[in-house]
Scaffold this motif. Structure first.
Motif, PDB file in Angstrom:
ATOM      1  N   ALA A 290       4.918  75.524  96.512  1.00 33.48           N
ATOM      2  CA  ALA A 290       6.045  75.900  97.408  1.00 33.48           C
ATOM      3  C   ALA A 290       7.265  76.507  96.933  1.00 33.48           C
ATOM      4  CB  ALA A 290       6.100  74.524  98.359  1.00 33.48           C
ATOM      5  N   ARG A 291       7.524  75.901  96.122  1.00 29.89           N
ATOM      6  CA  ARG A 291       8.729  76.464  95.353  1.00 29.89           C
ATOM      7  C   ARG A 291       8.771  78.039  95.023  1.00 29.89           C
ATOM      8  NH1 ARG A 291      10.919  71.335  91.542  1.00 29.89           N
ATOM      9  NH2 ARG A 291      12.000  70.321  93.070  1.00 29.89           N
ATOM     10  N   LYS A 292       7.381  78.390  94.624  1.00 31.90           N
ATOM     11  CA  LYS A 292       7.192  79.733  94.389  1.00 31.90           C
ATOM     12  C   LYS A 292       7.477  80.471  95.647  1.00 31.90           C
ATOM     13  CE  LYS A 292       3.737  79.236  90.502  1.00 31.90           C
ATOM     14  NZ  LYS A 292       2.533  79.024  90.035  1.00 31.90           N
ATOM     15  N   ASP A 293       7.137  79.958  96.669  1.00 29.92           N
ATOM     16  CA  ASP A 293       7.294  80.550  97.919  1.00 29.92           C
ATOM     17  C   ASP A 293       8.691  80.820  98.339  1.00 29.92           C
ATOM     18  OD1 ASP A 293       4.486  80.730  98.264  1.00 29.92           O
ATOM     19  OD2 ASP A 293       4.438  78.783  99.606  1.00 29.92           O
ATOM     20  N   ILE A 294       9.610  79.671  97.996  1.00 35.21           N
ATOM     21  CA  ILE A 294      10.903  79.586  98.278  1.00 35.21           C
ATOM     22  C   ILE A 294      11.516  80.910  97.278  1.00 35.21           C
ATOM     23  CG2 ILE A 294      13.007  78.539  97.729  1.00 35.21           C
ATOM     24  CD1 ILE A 294      11.752  77.514 100.077  1.00 35.21           C
ATOM     25  N   SER A 295      11.046  80.907  95.818  1.00 37.15           N
ATOM     26  CA  SER A 295      11.595  82.068  95.248  1.00 37.15           C
ATOM     27  C   SER A 295      11.394  83.529  95.629  1.00 37.15           C
ATOM     28  CB  SER A 295      11.001  81.667  93.666  1.00 37.15           C
ATOM     29  OG  SER A 295      11.379  80.643  93.078  1.00 37.15           O
ATOM     30  N   GLY A 296      10.376  83.571  96.360  1.00 40.31           N
ATOM     31  CA  GLY A 296       9.870  84.892  97.048  1.00 40.31           C
ATOM     32  C   GLY A 296      10.872  85.181  98.148  1.00 40.31           C
ATOM     33  N   ILE A 297      10.936  84.169  98.651  1.00 40.62           N
ATOM     34  CA  ILE A 297      12.024  84.102 100.205  1.00 40.62           C
ATOM     35  C   ILE A 297      13.464  84.695  99.720  1.00 40.62           C
ATOM     36  CG2 ILE A 297      12.697  83.354 102.088  1.00 40.62           C
ATOM     37  CD1 ILE A 297      10.115  81.553 102.428  1.00 40.62           C
ATOM     38  N   GLU A 298      13.876  83.758  98.782  1.00 40.07           N
ATOM     39  CA  GLU A 298      15.201  84.128  98.236  1.00 40.07           C
ATOM     40  C   GLU A 298      15.378  85.409  97.790  1.00 40.07           C
ATOM     41  OE1 GLU A 298      15.610  80.714  95.600  1.00 40.07           O
ATOM     42  OE2 GLU A 298      16.446  79.582  97.344  1.00 40.07           O
ATOM     43  N   GLU A 299      14.251  85.804  96.790  1.00 45.24           N
ATOM     44  CA  GLU A 299      14.548  87.076  96.355  1.00 45.24           C
ATOM     45  C   GLU A 299      14.603  88.318  97.306  1.00 45.24           C
ATOM     46  OE1 GLU A 299      13.560  91.077  95.391  1.00 45.24           O
ATOM     47  OE2 GLU A 299      12.248  89.943  96.496  1.00 45.24           O
ATOM     48  N   LYS A 300      13.923  88.274  98.356  1.00 44.17           N
ATOM     49  CA  LYS A 300      13.967  88.986  99.645  1.00 44.17           C
ATOM     50  C   LYS A 300      15.244  89.020 100.361  1.00 44.17           C
ATOM     51  CE  LYS A 300       8.963  89.221 100.967  1.00 44.17           C
ATOM     52  NZ  LYS A 300       7.978  88.771 101.835  1.00 44.17           N
TER      53      LYS A 300
ATOM     54  N   ALA B  27      -5.497  55.292  88.277  1.00 41.13           N
ATOM     55  CA  ALA B  27      -5.737  56.788  88.139  1.00 41.13           C
ATOM     56  C   ALA B  27      -5.792  57.445  89.342  1.00 41.13           C
ATOM     57  CB  ALA B  27      -7.224  56.978  87.233  1.00 41.13           C
ATOM     58  N   PRO B  28      -6.268  56.904  90.387  1.00 42.40           N
ATOM     59  CA  PRO B  28      -6.442  57.595  91.690  1.00 42.40           C
ATOM     60  C   PRO B  28      -4.685  57.861  92.200  1.00 42.40           C
ATOM     61  CG  PRO B  28      -8.004  56.203  91.781  1.00 42.40           C
ATOM     62  CD  PRO B  28      -7.090  55.798  90.615  1.00 42.40           C
ATOM     63  N   MET B  29      -4.086  56.906  92.047  1.00 40.85           N
ATOM     64  CA  MET B  29      -2.507  57.215  92.481  1.00 40.85           C
ATOM     65  C   MET B  29      -1.996  58.180  91.647  1.00 40.85           C
ATOM     66  SD  MET B  29       0.540  54.383  92.655  1.00 40.85           S
ATOM     67  CE  MET B  29      -0.503  53.430  93.360  1.00 40.85           C
ATOM     68  N   LYS B  30      -2.051  58.201  90.175  1.00 45.14           N
ATOM     69  CA  LYS B  30      -1.551  59.196  89.329  1.00 45.14           C
ATOM     70  C   LYS B  30      -2.379  60.645  89.731  1.00 45.14           C
ATOM     71  CE  LYS B  30      -0.769  60.252  84.625  1.00 45.14           C
ATOM     72  NZ  LYS B  30      -1.036  59.802  82.961  1.00 45.14           N
ATOM     73  N   LYS B  31      -3.399  60.772  89.924  1.00 44.87           N
ATOM     74  CA  LYS B  31      -3.942  62.020  90.345  1.00 44.87           C
ATOM     75  C   LYS B  31      -3.356  62.509  91.899  1.00 44.87           C
ATOM     76  CE  LYS B  31      -8.506  64.300  91.402  1.00 44.87           C
ATOM     77  NZ  LYS B  31      -9.882  64.013  91.577  1.00 44.87           N
ATOM     78  N   LYS B  32      -2.922  61.477  92.592  1.00 45.25           N
ATOM     79  CA  LYS B  32      -2.349  62.109  93.942  1.00 45.25           C
ATOM     80  C   LYS B  32      -0.709  62.446  93.334  1.00 45.25           C
ATOM     81  CE  LYS B  32      -1.386  60.840  98.597  1.00 45.25           C
ATOM     82  NZ  LYS B  32      -1.642  59.582  99.536  1.00 45.25           N
ATOM     83  N   ILE B  33      -0.414  61.691  92.556  1.00 43.99           N
ATOM     84  CA  ILE B  33       0.976  62.314  92.317  1.00 43.99           C
ATOM     85  C   ILE B  33       1.115  63.784  91.745  1.00 43.99           C
ATOM     86  CG2 ILE B  33       2.800  61.870  90.551  1.00 43.99           C
ATOM     87  CD1 ILE B  33       2.464  58.676  90.689  1.00 43.99           C
ATOM     88  N   SER B  34       0.200  63.843  90.622  1.00 42.10           N
ATOM     89  CA  SER B  34      -0.027  65.285  90.053  1.00 42.10           C
ATOM     90  C   SER B  34      -0.632  66.270  91.141  1.00 42.10           C
ATOM     91  CB  SER B  34      -1.287  65.183  89.260  1.00 42.10           C
ATOM     92  OG  SER B  34      -0.946  64.275  87.871  1.00 42.10           O
ATOM     93  N   HIS B  35      -1.354  65.738  92.128  1.00 39.59           N
ATOM     94  CA  HIS B  35      -1.556  66.795  93.079  1.00 39.59           C
ATOM     95  C   HIS B  35      -0.478  67.247  94.118  1.00 39.59           C
ATOM     96  CE1 HIS B  35      -3.917  69.039  96.476  1.00 39.59           C
ATOM     97  NE2 HIS B  35      -3.401  68.017  97.014  1.00 39.59           N
ATOM     98  N   ILE B  36       0.489  66.325  94.378  1.00 39.53           N
ATOM     99  CA  ILE B  36       1.827  66.562  95.077  1.00 39.53           C
ATOM    100  C   ILE B  36       2.738  67.500  94.154  1.00 39.53           C
ATOM    101  CG2 ILE B  36       3.728  65.499  96.137  1.00 39.53           C
ATOM    102  CD1 ILE B  36       2.099  63.054  96.743  1.00 39.53           C
ATOM    103  N   GLU B  37       2.713  67.167  92.815  1.00 34.34           N
ATOM    104  CA  GLU B  37       3.546  68.125  91.948  1.00 34.34           C
ATOM    105  C   GLU B  37       2.993  69.464  92.154  1.00 34.34           C
ATOM    106  OE1 GLU B  37       3.230  66.200  88.309  1.00 34.34           O
ATOM    107  OE2 GLU B  37       4.476  64.766  88.590  1.00 34.34           O
TER     108      GLU B  37
ATOM    109  N   ASP C 142      11.540  76.080 106.706  1.00 38.92           N
ATOM    110  CA  ASP C 142      10.216  75.370 107.033  1.00 38.92           C
ATOM    111  C   ASP C 142       9.622  74.840 105.833  1.00 38.92           C
ATOM    112  OD1 ASP C 142      10.310  75.732 109.664  1.00 38.92           O
ATOM    113  OD2 ASP C 142       9.047  77.283 109.943  1.00 38.92           O
ATOM    114  N   VAL C 143       9.815  75.783 104.679  1.00 40.64           N
ATOM    115  CA  VAL C 143       9.179  75.322 103.416  1.00 40.64           C
ATOM    116  C   VAL C 143      10.023  74.382 102.584  1.00 40.64           C
ATOM    117  CG1 VAL C 143       8.422  76.413 101.041  1.00 40.64           C
ATOM    118  CG2 VAL C 143       8.193  77.656 103.194  1.00 40.64           C
ATOM    119  N   GLU C 144      11.411  74.496 102.811  1.00 40.12           N
ATOM    120  CA  GLU C 144      12.285  73.168 102.365  1.00 40.12           C
ATOM    121  C   GLU C 144      12.019  72.040 102.944  1.00 40.12           C
ATOM    122  OE1 GLU C 144      14.175  73.209  99.940  1.00 40.12           O
ATOM    123  OE2 GLU C 144      15.258  74.987  99.444  1.00 40.12           O
ATOM    124  N   LYS C 145      11.711  72.069 104.040  1.00 43.01           N
ATOM    125  CA  LYS C 145      11.195  70.511 105.132  1.00 43.01           C
ATOM    126  C   LYS C 145      10.004  70.247 104.358  1.00 43.01           C
ATOM    127  CE  LYS C 145      10.951  68.857 109.648  1.00 43.01           C
ATOM    128  NZ  LYS C 145      11.044  68.905 111.038  1.00 43.01           N
ATOM    129  N   ALA C 146       8.918  70.998 104.008  1.00 42.55           N
ATOM    130  CA  ALA C 146       7.676  70.418 103.536  1.00 42.55           C
ATOM    131  C   ALA C 146       8.006  70.077 102.141  1.00 42.55           C
ATOM    132  CB  ALA C 146       6.667  71.789 103.480  1.00 42.55           C
TER     133      ALA C 146
END
Length: 388
Positions: A331-341, A315-325, A363-367
């Motif tokens: 981060a992808r929302k941040d990318i969408s905002g930048i791309e719109e600009k 369960a802890p591993m699965k929780k970490k996977i969900s946290h990363i998701e 920088d966000v893509e790298k992350a």
């Protein structure tokens, strides 16, 4: 003005490929995922660092007849009678773009070596197209470069009777500057050595290019340049990678390497993610545990109880996977905002803002890339542990 001109050329270049790919894309989910990624790349003005030089892979001099490789009842391994993979029945066509999925240690690299001819099958038949050329890049090959030799000296061995200017021109196509051409391999950065090795591997214009974790030493812009090069390459490509963007933008077929077999997977990476979190997966969309026969002597109730205990332990591993998701989604929302600009006329007309936003996007893509690699590694470990 120079930046905008470069963006316009790249947009038209990528859109041309999108149009070609759309004409032949199947309805398979991975093909559609790739099409969406390519459309996005074509629509957004990607402001690359001016210092980033494109990758250039020479196209095959003649088209090989499909299938370029056909496997029938093939088994392969490193010790006689102990196959890593067996019963393989697959074909690779001249324009295939295939990514291999599966937990580490399940045989992805073994399969790649079989395709490249570096590992001979133990049983079965491998049929290759006439005069087929196969190139393979793997991270461990970076150590095979001659440490004291410069990139020019590496190329000169392949071009012994060629004028110096042409040898240097070929090195330049790898994205290595004049200064780096004369630098010993041991003093090059990991990304520069990767460029050199990719250039050496593809020197003879292969029909099939096999890449095993090609982006490990590349920065974000060089990774995008690699995606572009793979999409323009007219031969077949087989990928092994933890780089989700590379897979989604470069592959239209997924093959799952699991339990000694390699089978086509009809879903996309999102489908694969869901199946991994359910338990060890099979190509047909079921879990290995669901498909397991009762010959192990355990009752269905006992197997359910064992599976529940394992899920609790993991369960802890699965929780970490969900946290990363969640972090990736944010981060992808941040990318969408930048791309719109980046698509707004007032921003495109301001080179300083464009460059600033492009660097922020990088920088966000790298992350995101780092998080996705961690996600895939954890997911593979989770799948393997669930199947233990």
């Amino acid at each position: 003005a120079k930046m905008k001109e470069k963006q316009d050329v790249r947009r038209k270049h990528m859109q041309s490929f999108v149009d070609r790919f759309r004409a032949k894309a199947s309805k398979a989910r991975q093909a559609q995922s790739r099409l969406k990624a390519l459309q996005k790349m074509g629509e957004i003005a990607m402001a690359f660092d001016e210092r980033v030089v494109p990758f250039s892979f020479p196209d095959p001099q003649r088209e090989a007849a499909s299938p370029i490789i056909n496997l029938e009842e093939v088994s392969v391994g490193y010790e006689p009678g102990q196959p890593i993979l067996s019963g393989l029945g697959l074909r690779i066509d001249a324009d295939d773009r295939i990514a291999l999925l599966g937990a580490n240690g399940n045989g992805k690299s073994t399969f790649a070596k079989l395709l490249s001819g570096r590992l001979k099958q133990e049983t079965g038949t491998v049929t290759r197209a006439d005069k087929l050329k196969v190139a393979m890049f793997a991270q461990h090959q970076l150590d095979d470069l001659m440490p004291e030799a410069t990139p020019v000296e590496h190329l000169r061995k392949l071009m012994p009777d060629t004028p110096e200017a042409k040898v240097r021109g070929r090195v330049a196509q790898m994205g290595l500057s004049t200064e780096k051409m004369n630098t010993r391999a041991k003093q090059l950065s990991g990304g520069e050595r990767a460029r050199l090795l990719l250039g050496l591997a593809t020197f003879d214009a292969p029909h099939l290019l096999i890449l095993d974790e090609p982006t490990n030493h590349l920065d974000i812009d060089s990774r995008q340049a690699l995606v572009d090069a793979l999409n323009m390459f007219r031969g077949a490509v087989v990928l092994i990678s933890h780089d989700r963007h590379l897979i989604e933008a470069s592959a239209d077929r997924l093959w799952l390497v699991h339990a000694g077999d390699v089978t086509p997977y009809d879903g996309d990476l999102e489908d694969y993610r869901r199946l991994v979190l359910k338990g060890p997966v099979k190509a047909g969309g079921t879990t290995v545990r669901e498909a397991q026969p009762a010959a192990d002597g355990m009752s269905a109730r006992e197997r359910r109880k064992e599976a529940a205990a394992r899920r609790s332990e993991l369960a802890p591993m699965k929780k970490k996977i969900s946290h990363i998701e969640k972090r990736i989604a944010d981060a992808r929302k941040d990318i969408s905002g930048i791309e719109e600009k980046l698509t707004r006329p007032d921003i495109l007309g301001d080179s300083e803002k464009t460059i600033e936003l492009a660097k922020k996007r990088g920088d966000v893509e790298k992350a995101i890339t780092a998080m996705e690699e961690e996600w895939l590694a954890l997911s593979a470990n989770y799948e393997e542990a669930m199947g233990a």
